[in-house]
Enzyme design. Structure first.
Site, PDB file in Angstrom:
ATOM      1  CG  ASP A 174      57.974  15.132  -1.123  1.00  0.00           C
ATOM      2  OD1 ASP A 174      58.608  14.195  -0.591  1.00  0.00           O
ATOM      3  OD2 ASP A 174      58.319  16.326  -1.055  1.00  0.00           O
ATOM      4  NE  ARG A 193      64.192  20.323   2.566  1.00  0.00           N
ATOM      5  CZ  ARG A 193      65.401  19.875   2.911  1.00  0.00           C
ATOM      6  NH1 ARG A 193      66.075  20.471   3.878  1.00  0.00           N
ATOM      7  NH2 ARG A 193      65.910  18.833   2.291  1.00  0.00           N
ATOM      8  CD  GLN A 249      60.101  24.206   1.216  1.00  0.00           C
ATOM      9  OE1 GLN A 249      60.633  23.145   1.512  1.00  0.00           O
ATOM     10  NE2 GLN A 249      60.327  24.805   0.046  1.00  0.00           N
ATOM     11  CB  CYS A 297      99.651  36.914 -20.384  1.00  0.00           C
ATOM     12  SG  CYS A 297      99.681  35.132 -20.607  1.00  0.00           S
ATOM     13  CG  ASN A 316      59.883  19.908   2.257  1.00  0.00           C
ATOM     14  OD1 ASN A 316      59.861  18.701   2.429  1.00  0.00           O
ATOM     15  ND2 ASN A 316      60.578  20.479   1.300  1.00  0.00           N
ATOM     16  CG  ASP A 317      57.214  15.174   2.273  1.00  0.00           C
ATOM     17  OD1 ASP A 317      56.184  14.727   1.753  1.00  0.00           O
ATOM     18  OD2 ASP A 317      58.119  14.480   2.732  1.00  0.00           O
TER      19      ASP A 317
HETATM   20  N1  3NM Z   1      66.732  21.688  -1.802  1.00  0.00           N
HETATM   21  P1  3NM Z   1      71.455  26.295   1.167  1.00  0.00           P
HETATM   22  S1  3NM Z   1      69.130  22.250  -2.269  1.00  0.00           S
HETATM   23  C1  3NM Z   1      66.399  22.276   0.567  1.00  0.00           C
HETATM   24  O1  3NM Z   1      68.307  21.117  -4.894  1.00  0.00           O
HETATM   25  C2  3NM Z   1      67.222  22.186  -0.631  1.00  0.00           C
HETATM   26  O2  3NM Z   1      66.256  20.773  -4.377  1.00  0.00           O
HETATM   27  C3  3NM Z   1      67.625  21.639  -2.746  1.00  0.00           C
HETATM   28  O3  3NM Z   1      70.449  25.044   1.167  1.00  0.00           O
HETATM   29  C4  3NM Z   1      67.381  21.129  -4.108  1.00  0.00           C
HETATM   30  O4  3NM Z   1      70.672  27.490   0.807  1.00  0.00           O
HETATM   31  C5  3NM Z   1      68.546  22.571  -0.716  1.00  0.00           C
HETATM   32  O5  3NM Z   1      71.930  26.321   2.594  1.00  0.00           O
HETATM   33  C6  3NM Z   1      69.373  23.173   0.347  1.00  0.00           C
HETATM   34  O6  3NM Z   1      72.550  25.961   0.232  1.00  0.00           O
HETATM   35  C7  3NM Z   1      69.790  24.592   0.052  1.00  0.00           C
HETATM   36 MG    MG Z   2      60.567  16.359  -0.002  1.00  0.00          MG
END
Ligand code: 3NM
Ligand code: MG
Length: 535
Positions: A93, A43, A41, A461, A73-74
């Site tokens: 979006d 982005r 994707q 424990c 994306n978007d």
């Molecule tokens: N979307 P990383 S989290 C692009 O929750 C994106 O919708 C998210 O990045 C969502 O793999 C995210 O570096 C970033 O943690 C994920």
């Molecule tokens: Mg978006």
């Protein structure tokens, strides 16, 4: 026709300097695809439209060369301009129906979902897949709406699985947010758990930004992630399935007895390491008890030596007795080391519900790794159940909240224990006058033991210490290994307490250590003197 899409390793790009650094975006994507990324994707939240289209064209060429789909994306307009395979749409979006009209029936449309409601709406609108998150807090996306954790993702998967309409069964799913090489196997393993009454539904892939985009060598990073996704996790039971007693044409009792005796011998002959990260008060007793059963104890709270210790084929006990931030940081290192090596980890969530700090510590630990066994008293396991997203409200009313009295009757406890084990995909032991233990499939009540155990500091424990050794020595059927450890422990307590000279918990302790030792030696030698029959 809609193309077939493999969602296994889903790369989301990022063009910011913080993540991409000085590397070239198109280069990085090509390397990542070579390493094993199955879908990309693009982005980019800040570039102008002309740059977006230009970059998307280059990315599409790379993706086409390697037969991997490219989504944007978007920006539906950009996807149309470069004629790539589809788009990913966030909650803010373009609506999915509108995008579908523009893109036609054959393009892939993915949607972000953070809740059951958002997932349902997206499926109804015709989304091909859902990007479910945010799994873990991540610096890559700071404006995340909600961190939903493994539980949140499980709830959404469970809801999809319980819907009758075909669209809910067909929609694909990936999780996103904080997924990296250190947690990907556990994330997938725990999403595999059949957590509800309807058929299990697994996740189709993981979506990743920084663990690939920010890597020095994106190809190596992608190929390592791909291997971790494909390979069975090291902490999975070493046999394919639990051995059921009826398959062995034995009765259940004698099967458990045989397993227990074999396990006692296995511990005695292999002297597995029992690595304890525990509090000062119990270290001495736990170490003596480990020696008595033939295990090899080490009391080390230093996370930095855990990776060396994890190579010794032993087990680890994480005792939450002193859950300071320092201790938790050390625990996290050790958990990662043992999960990677496949050594069993026992979590003892001491006093889990007592304070807010301990509740936080429990949540932190559960998010840190996979625990092969979680053991605790009724209140502690109830706290684990809650942290695991298990809704206690759905269960019969509590009977009372007095001191040590059981809150739930045996049947209710067995239900809770088995459901938590199923959710966590591990073994859960709730200790008490009658212990309840389950791996989510098989659930047993163990009635051995003696009340003096409850009067000796650290005896709970030290049971963790014993269980870690047993599970290290018998890695096939984790439930049977744990039962064997319990039975050894509790029968030794009965034998000790029944000795003539025992006056109370004080004289009981040395006798208990003696009996743990004598049971072991008795089984190994087959001595008449040391003979004991489990159960
Ligand atoms: N979307 P990383 S989290 C692009 O929750 C994106 O919708 C998210 O990045 C969502 O793999 C995210 O570096 C970033 O943690 C994920
Ligand atoms: Mg978006």
């Amino acid at each position: 026709m809609k193309p077939y899409v493999d969602y296994t390793l889903y790369l989301v790009t990022d063009s910011t300097e913080a993540i991409l650094g000085k590397k070239d975006l198109v280069d990085v994507v090509e390397q990542a695809v070579k390493g094993g990324v199955t879908i990309v994707q693009y982005r980019d939240k800040s570039s102008d439209t002309s740059i977006l289209i230009q970059t998307a064209r280059q990315l599409h060429q790379v993706c086409q060369k390697h037969r991997v789909p490219l989504l944007i994306n978007d920006r539906v307009d950009v996807a149309l301009a470069v004629e790539c395979e589809g788009v990913h749409l966030g909650q803010d979006d373009m609506p999915i129906e509108a995008a579908r009209k523009l893109l036609g029936p054959d393009k892939i449309i993915g949607a972000t979902a953070s809740s059951i409601e958002e997932a349902r709406v997206a499926v109804q609108a015709g989304a091909d897949y859902l990007g479910i998150g945010t799994l873990y807090a991540t610096p890559t996306k700071k404006d995340t709406k909600s961190i939903i954790g493994i539980n949140g993702i499980r709830e959404i998967l469970y809801d999809l699985a319980s819907q009758k309409e075909q669209a809910y069964q067909n929609v694909k799913t990936v999780c996103i947010g904080g997924v990296n090489a250190s947690n990907v196997q556990r994330v997938l393993f725990q999403h595999d758990a059949p957590s509800g009454p309807s058929p299990a539904r697994t996740i189709d892939g993981v979506a990743i930004v920084s663990a690939i985009m920010a890597a020095q060598d994106p190809e190596a990073a992608a190929s390592k992630l791909r291997a971790l996704i494909t390979d069975p996790p090291p902490f999975r039971a070493k046999t394919t399935d639990p051995v059921f007693w009826h398959e062995k044409q034995e009765d259940e009792h004698s099967h458990i007895q045989t397993q227990t005796l074999q396990a006692v011998q296995a511990v005695a002959s292999t002297s597995p390491l029992s690595h304890n990260m525990t509090n000062l008060v119990v270290q001495n007793l736990a170490a003596s008890i480990a020696l008595a059963i033939g295990a090899s104890p080490i009391m080390s709270n230093n996370g930095d030596e855990a990776s060396d210790l994890a190579k010794l084929n032993g087990g680890l006990v994480i005792n939450m007795g002193t859950a300071t931030p320092d201790a938790l940081a050390n625990h996290r290192k050790a958990i990662a080391a043992y999960n990677a090596a496949g050594g069993p980890i026992v979590l003892d969530p001491v006093g889990a519900g007592a304070t807010a700090a301990r509740r936080d510590a429990l949540a932190y630990l559960l998010a840190s790794g996979y625990f092969d066994l979680i053991k605790g008293n009724e209140r502690e396991i109830l706290q684990v159940a809650q942290a695991s997203g298990f809704k206690l409200s759905a269960h019969p009313q509590q009977r009372g909240v007095d001191s040590g009295a059981a809150l739930f009757d045996l049947e209710q406890r067995a239900y809770i224990v088995s459901r938590v084990a199923r959710r966590e995909r591990n073994v859960v032991l709730m200790t008490g006058a009658t212990d309840v233990i389950s791996d989510g499939v098989r659930t047993y009540a163990v009635r051995n033991g003696h009340e003096y155990l409850g009067m000796v500091t650290g005896s709970g424990c030290a049971l963790g210490t014993v269980l870690a050794a047993y599970m290290a020595a018998r890695q096939g059927d984790k439930l049977m290994a744990a039962i064997a450890g319990m039975v050894h422990y509790e029968i030794a307590a009965e034998l000790a307490a029944s000795r003539g000279h025992i006056r109370g918990p004080g004289t009981f302790i040395p006798a208990f250590i003696d009996e743990l030792y004598r049971c072991r030696v008795g089984v190994v030698n087959g001595d008449e003197d040391g003979k004991w029959v489990p159960w």
